[in-house]
Design an enzyme around this catalytic site. Structure first.
Site, PDB file in Angstrom:
ATOM      1  N   VAL A   1       0.837  -1.216   0.000  1.00  0.00           N
ATOM      2  CA  VAL A   1       0.000   0.000   0.000  1.00  0.00           C
ATOM      3  C   VAL A   1       0.865   1.258   0.000  1.00  0.00           C
ATOM      4  CG1 VAL A   1      -1.889   1.223   1.152  1.00  0.00           C
ATOM      5  CG2 VAL A   1      -1.831  -1.275   1.204  1.00  0.00           C
TER       6      VAL A   1
ATOM      7  N   ARG B   1      13.602  -1.289   5.753  1.00  0.00           N
ATOM      8  CA  ARG B   1      14.386  -1.870   4.655  1.00  0.00           C
ATOM      9  C   ARG B   1      15.005  -0.779   3.785  1.00  0.00           C
ATOM     10  NH1 ARG B   1       9.218  -4.923   2.448  1.00  0.00           N
ATOM     11  NH2 ARG B   1       8.441  -2.879   3.063  1.00  0.00           N
TER      12      ARG B   1
ATOM     13  N   LYS C   1     -13.373  -5.346   9.901  1.00  0.00           N
ATOM     14  CA  LYS C   1     -14.006  -4.379   8.991  1.00  0.00           C
ATOM     15  C   LYS C   1     -15.487  -4.170   9.318  1.00  0.00           C
ATOM     16  CE  LYS C   1     -10.692  -5.212   5.267  1.00  0.00           C
ATOM     17  NZ  LYS C   1     -10.360  -6.102   4.146  1.00  0.00           N
TER      18      LYS C   1
HETATM   19  N1  HSE Z   1      -6.245  -8.791   2.931  1.00  0.00           N
HETATM   20  C1  HSE Z   1      -7.248  -7.789   2.760  1.00  0.00           C
HETATM   21  C2  HSE Z   1      -8.302  -8.343   1.824  1.00  0.00           C
HETATM   22  C3  HSE Z   1      -6.626  -6.538   2.213  1.00  0.00           C
HETATM   23  O1  HSE Z   1      -8.023  -9.345   1.159  1.00  0.00           O
HETATM   24  O2  HSE Z   1      -9.404  -7.809   1.748  1.00  0.00           O
HETATM   25  C4  HSE Z   1      -7.548  -5.354   2.168  1.00  0.00           C
HETATM   26  O3  HSE Z   1      -7.939  -4.952   3.445  1.00  0.00           O
END
Ligand code: HSE
Length: 401
Positions: A12, A44, A200
């Protein structure tokens, strides 16, 4: 000109840098001034990458630089993100984050802190990837009593389930593809065991209801028990199998859970495939509304993060009112949630099934070694008791039809 810093140069973070460079003119115009990335923080080194010129390994350089007004946190995980974000806000910097672990664990506290310091804590990318959903929930759907918010909220599992359904693909192979495409978490257990979708739906529900839905209290199941046989039955039932996160008002009580569900082909979320996410909201005066888009991936997620940077710049010196109090959002005991169930059992006869569950609908997908049936709607608690009377349950999936 506004100086910003990006904490984390992974999928991201590198997407945020790319988006800001690719769409520089448009973004600067919309923000009302030039946005300049002054630092990128990562442990890194990136030899040969132009980011080297602005790369720092020392967070304190960013924290102490008064020219940095907005910090993008895209490191993931609760620590050290929490400590860094808190310090940035206390130093008068707005923060934009995609970090759902951080937001689900500390959302109300960080929002309150941002309010106290007249800055903003923004997290559009923390749910639904590139889909605008936090801002619409906070700013647009404000006239309604929301009675349901249900979503496909994890791109990785939706990608896996779609490939399993359409191509009969092997679970492990598709998960590896999702990791390669930058959809999956570093530890994909959070994706496939439902923990990501759980955080979420907790974030979205907290924004909708203005109180804190503690994600650890949400009943959560993942997709690891879903097999190719389940898809054979889903086909017969004209249904899709999707990992769903939901918070729904039933008889005055909010119930919240995350689980795979069979959605019939008329369900608004059934056609949402691959890495796409969909979020369905029902308001008492608005009726139904749907949000759809890419739920994971470098650039769509970065798009949402950068939209927060623009918002932070536009609201410099002003706190955007976001109601998410620390007070717990009351949710009903999961055992009282009402659902309908699809059940596969290996050694129970039709007579036994009928004796236990009464009137059921048997489903025949041509698998002779087992029986499959749909129950009537009942509480989770009642179902658990009846299920225990079956000798050899192979799988259970809730259904929405
Ligand atoms: N790993 C999460 C997904 C990334 O696959 O939705 C986005 O939040």
């Amino acid at each position: 000109m506004v100086n910003i810093a990006v904490l984390g140069y992974g999928t991201v973070g590198s997407g945020v840098v790319e988006v800001i460079h690719t769409n520089k003119e448009i973004i600067d115009k919309r923000a009302g001034q030039e946005i300049r990335i002054k630092y990128v923080l990562d442990l890194r080194d990136f030899p040969g990458d132009p980011v080297e010129q602005i790369l720092t390994h020392d967070f304190n350089v960013i924290l102490k630089d008064e020219e940095v007004k907005v910090v993008v946190e895209v490191m993931g995980g609760v620590e050290p993100a929490y400590t860094f974000v808190k310090q940035c806000i206390q130093a008068g910097k707005s923060v934009a984050t995609s970090n759902k672990e951080l937001v689900a664990a500390h959302g109300p506290e960080l929002l309150a802190l941002a309010k106290d310091h007249m800055v903003n804590f923004l997290f559009e990318a923390s749910a639904g990837g590139g889909i605008p959903i936090i801002r619409p929930l906070n700013s647009s759907i404000t006239a309604d009593e929301v009675t349901e918010i249900t979503g496909i909220l994890n791109g990785t599992t939706n990608y896996i389930l779609t490939k399993m359904a359409n191509e009969g693909a092997d679970y492990a192979d598709v998960l590896a593809q999702a990791q390669k495409l930058g959809y999956a978490e570093r530890n994909p257990e959070a994706d496939v065991e439902g923990g990501d979708a759980c955080r979420k739906i907790a974030i979205l529900s907290s924004i909708v209801y203005g109180k804190n839905l503690d994600y650890t209290t949400i009943h959560t199941e993942g997709i690891t028990n879903i097999t190719k046989e389940d898809f054979q039955y889903a086909k017969v039932l004209d249904a899709a199998i999707k990992l769903v996160g939901t918070t729904k008002l039933t008889d005055g009580v909010l119930y919240s859970f995350v689980a795979p569900m069979m959605l019939d082909s008329r369900h608004p979320l059934s056609g949402i495939d691959d890495v796409f996410n969909g979020i369905f909201v029902h308001g008492n005066v608005l009726d139904d509304v749907m949000f759809y888009g890419r739920g994971a991936g470098k650039l769509p997620t970065a798009s949402a993060v950068v939209s927060d940077v623009v918002d932070a710049v536009k609201h410099m010196g002003k706190n955007i009112m976001t109601i998410w109090d620390a007070e717990p959002l009351e949710i009903g005991d999961f055992s009282q949630a009402v659902n309908r169930f699809f059940v596969r059992t290996a050694s129970d006869s039709e007579e036994t099934v009928k004796e236990i569950f009464g009137d059921v609908e048997f489903v025949d997908a041509g698998i002779s070694s087992e029986k499959a049936f749909l129950t009537k709607t009942m509480t989770e608690g009642s179902f658990a008791v009846l299920k225990n009377r079956l000798a050899d349950v192979k799988n259970v999936i809730r259904v929405a039809f």
